[in-house]
Every structure is written in C-alpha cells, then in structure tokens.
Design an enzyme around this catalytic site. Structure first.
Site, PDB file in Angstrom:
ATOM      1  N   ASN A 146       0.949  -1.286   0.127  1.00  0.00           N
ATOM      2  CA  ASN A 146       0.039   0.010  -0.095  1.00  0.00           C
ATOM      3  C   ASN A 146       0.967   1.163   0.068  1.00  0.00           C
ATOM      4  O   ASN A 146       1.693   1.529   0.903  1.00  0.00           O
ATOM      5  CB  ASN A 146      -1.064   0.002   1.103  1.00  0.00           C
ATOM      6  CG  ASN A 146      -2.020   1.041   1.255  1.00  0.00           C
ATOM      7  OD1 ASN A 146      -1.750   1.916   0.809  1.00  0.00           O
ATOM      8  ND2 ASN A 146      -3.144   0.583   1.689  1.00  0.00           N
ATOM      9  N   ARG A 172       4.522  18.781   0.841  1.00  0.00           N
ATOM     10  CA  ARG A 172       5.305  19.533   0.139  1.00  0.00           C
ATOM     11  C   ARG A 172       4.774  20.064  -1.027  1.00  0.00           C
ATOM     12  O   ARG A 172       5.384  21.310  -1.447  1.00  0.00           O
ATOM     13  CB  ARG A 172       6.621  19.373   0.271  1.00  0.00           C
ATOM     14  CG  ARG A 172       7.411  19.381   1.740  1.00  0.00           C
ATOM     15  CD  ARG A 172       7.866  20.923   2.176  1.00  0.00           C
ATOM     16  NE  ARG A 172       8.637  21.334   1.568  1.00  0.00           N
ATOM     17  CZ  ARG A 172       9.866  21.508   1.558  1.00  0.00           C
ATOM     18  NH1 ARG A 172      10.498  20.678   2.611  1.00  0.00           N
ATOM     19  NH2 ARG A 172      10.850  22.331   0.832  1.00  0.00           N
ATOM     20  N   HIS A 180      -5.518   3.527  -1.425  1.00  0.00           N
ATOM     21  CA  HIS A 180      -7.060   3.648  -1.134  1.00  0.00           C
ATOM     22  C   HIS A 180      -7.169   5.216  -1.228  1.00  0.00           C
ATOM     23  O   HIS A 180      -6.868   6.040  -0.330  1.00  0.00           O
ATOM     24  CB  HIS A 180      -6.905   3.373   0.589  1.00  0.00           C
ATOM     25  CG  HIS A 180      -8.361   3.374   1.151  1.00  0.00           C
ATOM     26  ND1 HIS A 180      -8.490   2.656   2.086  1.00  0.00           N
ATOM     27  CD2 HIS A 180      -9.334   3.933   0.943  1.00  0.00           C
ATOM     28  CE1 HIS A 180      -9.807   2.864   2.518  1.00  0.00           C
ATOM     29  NE2 HIS A 180      -9.983   3.754   1.942  1.00  0.00           N
ATOM     30  N   HIS A 237      -4.094  11.805   0.441  1.00  0.00           N
ATOM     31  CA  HIS A 237      -3.118  11.262   0.180  1.00  0.00           C
ATOM     32  C   HIS A 237      -3.152  10.802  -1.344  1.00  0.00           C
ATOM     33  O   HIS A 237      -2.549  11.580  -2.143  1.00  0.00           O
ATOM     34  CB  HIS A 237      -2.425   9.847   1.097  1.00  0.00           C
ATOM     35  CG  HIS A 237      -3.925   9.072   1.512  1.00  0.00           C
ATOM     36  ND1 HIS A 237      -4.568   8.543   0.605  1.00  0.00           N
ATOM     37  CD2 HIS A 237      -4.194   8.975   2.849  1.00  0.00           C
ATOM     38  CE1 HIS A 237      -5.772   8.019   1.612  1.00  0.00           C
ATOM     39  NE2 HIS A 237      -5.552   8.104   2.767  1.00  0.00           N
ATOM     40  N   GLU A 252      -8.631   0.232  -2.984  1.00  0.00           N
ATOM     41  CA  GLU A 252      -9.384   0.037  -1.715  1.00  0.00           C
ATOM     42  C   GLU A 252     -10.436   1.330  -1.646  1.00  0.00           C
ATOM     43  O   GLU A 252      -9.845   2.281  -1.894  1.00  0.00           O
ATOM     44  CB  GLU A 252      -8.744  -0.258  -0.362  1.00  0.00           C
ATOM     45  CG  GLU A 252      -7.947  -1.374  -0.207  1.00  0.00           C
ATOM     46  CD  GLU A 252      -7.115  -1.140   0.915  1.00  0.00           C
ATOM     47  OE1 GLU A 252      -6.350  -2.485   1.306  1.00  0.00           O
ATOM     48  OE2 GLU A 252      -6.908  -0.155   1.818  1.00  0.00           O
ATOM     49  N   THR A 270      -8.401   6.219   9.114  1.00  0.00           N
ATOM     50  CA  THR A 270      -7.603   4.830   8.569  1.00  0.00           C
ATOM     51  C   THR A 270      -8.980   3.934   8.760  1.00  0.00           C
ATOM     52  O   THR A 270      -9.787   4.238   9.501  1.00  0.00           O
ATOM     53  CB  THR A 270      -6.523   4.484   9.493  1.00  0.00           C
ATOM     54  OG1 THR A 270      -6.119   3.392   8.606  1.00  0.00           O
ATOM     55  CG2 THR A 270      -6.573   4.179  10.836  1.00  0.00           C
ATOM     56  N   HIS A 291      -4.250  -4.643   7.510  1.00  0.00           N
ATOM     57  CA  HIS A 291      -3.900  -3.627   8.595  1.00  0.00           C
ATOM     58  C   HIS A 291      -3.146  -3.942   9.996  1.00  0.00           C
ATOM     59  O   HIS A 291      -3.467  -4.965  10.491  1.00  0.00           O
ATOM     60  CB  HIS A 291      -5.667  -3.227   9.137  1.00  0.00           C
ATOM     61  CG  HIS A 291      -5.835  -1.848   9.631  1.00  0.00           C
ATOM     62  ND1 HIS A 291      -5.251  -1.502  10.806  1.00  0.00           N
ATOM     63  CD2 HIS A 291      -6.489  -0.841   8.932  1.00  0.00           C
ATOM     64  CE1 HIS A 291      -5.550  -0.216  11.011  1.00  0.00           C
ATOM     65  NE2 HIS A 291      -6.225   0.334   9.958  1.00  0.00           N
ATOM     66  N   ASP A 292      -2.290  -3.066  10.048  1.00  0.00           N
ATOM     67  CA  ASP A 292      -1.293  -3.168  11.282  1.00  0.00           C
ATOM     68  C   ASP A 292      -0.252  -4.587  11.134  1.00  0.00           C
ATOM     69  O   ASP A 292       0.141  -4.916  12.106  1.00  0.00           O
ATOM     70  CB  ASP A 292      -1.909  -2.954  12.577  1.00  0.00           C
ATOM     71  CG  ASP A 292      -2.324  -1.565  12.930  1.00  0.00           C
ATOM     72  OD1 ASP A 292      -2.038  -0.789  12.033  1.00  0.00           O
ATOM     73  OD2 ASP A 292      -2.924  -1.088  13.847  1.00  0.00           O
ATOM     74  N   GLY A 298       0.904  -1.314   4.344  1.00  0.00           N
ATOM     75  CA  GLY A 298       1.516  -0.246   4.004  1.00  0.00           C
ATOM     76  C   GLY A 298       2.429   0.525   5.148  1.00  0.00           C
ATOM     77  O   GLY A 298       3.498   0.622   4.869  1.00  0.00           O
ATOM     78  N   HIS A 299       1.565   0.989   6.237  1.00  0.00           N
ATOM     79  CA  HIS A 299       2.194   1.863   7.080  1.00  0.00           C
ATOM     80  C   HIS A 299       3.440   1.208   7.568  1.00  0.00           C
ATOM     81  O   HIS A 299       4.381   1.752   7.824  1.00  0.00           O
ATOM     82  CB  HIS A 299       1.117   2.355   8.308  1.00  0.00           C
ATOM     83  CG  HIS A 299       1.659   3.155   9.200  1.00  0.00           C
ATOM     84  ND1 HIS A 299       1.488   4.555   8.933  1.00  0.00           N
ATOM     85  CD2 HIS A 299       2.245   3.070  10.361  1.00  0.00           C
ATOM     86  CE1 HIS A 299       2.185   5.134  10.089  1.00  0.00           C
ATOM     87  NE2 HIS A 299       2.683   4.256  10.863  1.00  0.00           N
TER      88      HIS A 299
END
Length: 237
Positions: free
Chosen positions: A7, A18, A43, A50, A70, A100, A190-191, A213-214
């Site tokens: 992700n 920026r 997503h 984002h 997503e 999220t 997720h996580d 992703g994260h």
C-alpha cells in the site's frame, strides 16, 4: 504462496506535505514491483489527502502485477474503479473523513447494497474483496453477496499479538476456516508488520494475499525499500 501487495498511500502523504512530486508515487510503485512485490494497493479518499484520483489513473499502466484499489463504494469511487479496471477492488465501510480503516462491514445490515456493488464490479471483470472482521455470521453472509474474497481486518490481531500470539491469532484462524468452507478467498490487512506477519501466515498459510502499507513504509526509512520488501516476503515463505 501468499502474495505481498504494498500500500503506497503513505508515499503520497509525504509527497502532498510539500507539493511537487517528491517522492514520486509512480516510481515507488515501479520499484516495489521491481523489488518483488506482487501487487500495489491504493486507497483514494474523497479529500485526496494521500492518493489522489489522478494518481489512480496514472498508476494503471505502471502496475504490471496486481492493482488493488480500496475504498468505500460511493458513486464517485465506483465510477473510478470501473474506468480504471484494477485486478481487484476491496470494499471498506469507512466514513469519508476516517483517518484509517477501523472496522469491517456488517454484511447482514448491508447485504443488498453489497450484493449490488459486487455485481457491478464483477460485470467489469474486477475481482471483489470485502473488508471484514472475524464474526463468522458476517463471513457467511459475505458469501451471499457473491464476493470473490474477504479481507480480514487484522488490527485486533496486531494489538493482541504482543500479549499472547496464540490468543490473538485464534479468531482469525477460525474466520479463515469459515471463509474457506463457504468458498471465499482470504486476504488480510491492517497493522501487519515484520513483528507479527510470519505468525499469522504460519497459522493461515492459505491466505491469498496481504496488503501492507504503514509499517512497511516505516521500515523502509531504516532498511531501504528493496531490503524491506525482501524482508516482508521472507515472512510469507
């Protein structure tokens, strides 16, 4: 083999902070695939904080593995996905201003809506996955929508893993078994991280893919993108 879909939302978050085009979302997607990722996930949200809708169109020719989009199936999202035609769409029940994803679908209350949306995407040749918790009734009712897969919402697993891996994974194993019994493919996301991914995979080796992703992007700040992707793929062996 369980596939790794990266992700890249957080890359777009950094770019948007920026303005301009640094980091380059398209280059990162290309590099992720070059380094071994089997898919790219995005997503897009209505506020485009984002990934932007324009990014999704630009990514379509860049993603040569599996493109997974997503989102909540609003009319705008449905139109986007049907035009882009990714390999997979993952339906999430997020509010428009959600930070999220934080819950799975109630497939009983939203059965008619989900069935209609699933049919629309499938008519365009797009595989459909429904983001869902471990409630077996929700999983069985997901099958009635004729979706192809479910994506298990794994934040509870990640949270509880540090306390007791066995207890954390147990409901997810049972949920995955129910999904398999009713003919659904199983994704997860997720996580998930280098800390907990391997244990989940060892207990549910028939998962089709994980979307991460994260944690992956955070690890890449220290390890570099190529080494990070290789490290995540090793957790899925």
């Amino acid at each position: 083999m369980t596939k790794l879909s990266v992700n890249i939302n957080k890359i777009a978050t950094l770019r948007n902070a920026r303005g301009g085009n640094a980091p380059d979302v398209l280059k990162v997607a290309t590099d992720c695939q070059l380094f071994g990722a089997e898919g790219i996930t995005v997503h897009p949200r209505p506020d485009e904080r984002h990934i932007r809708y324009a990014d999704v169109y630009a990514l379509r020719p860049i993603v040569t593995t599996e493109f997974n989009i997503e989102g909540y199936p609003s009319p705008e999202f449905i139109d986007l996905v049907c035009k882009v035609k990714p390999e997979q769409v993952t339906l999430v029940p997020d509010a428009h201003d959600a930070i999220t994803s934080s819950a799975g679908w109630d497939t009983i209350a939203h059965a008619a809506f989900l069935k209609e949306v699933v049919a629309e995407f499938q008519s365009h040749g797009i595989r459909v996955s429904i983001f869902i918790d471990t409630n077996p009734d929700n999983i069985r009712n997901a099958a009635l929508t004729e979706t192809d897969r479910i994506e298990l919402y794994t934040e509870p697993y990640a949270t509880n893993y540090v306390l007791s891996p066995d207890q954390a994974v147990a409901p997810f194993v049972e949920a995955a078994k129910v999904a398999r019994e009713v003919g659904l493919g199983v994704n997860a996301g997720h996580d998930l991280s280098l800390v907990n991914l391997s244990y989940l995979h060892k207990n549910i080796p028939w998962m089709a893919e994980v979307s991460i992703g994260h944690a992956l992007i955070c690890d890449a700040l220290y390890l570099g993108l190529e080494q990070t992707i290789n490290s995540y793929k090793k957790q899925l062996l």
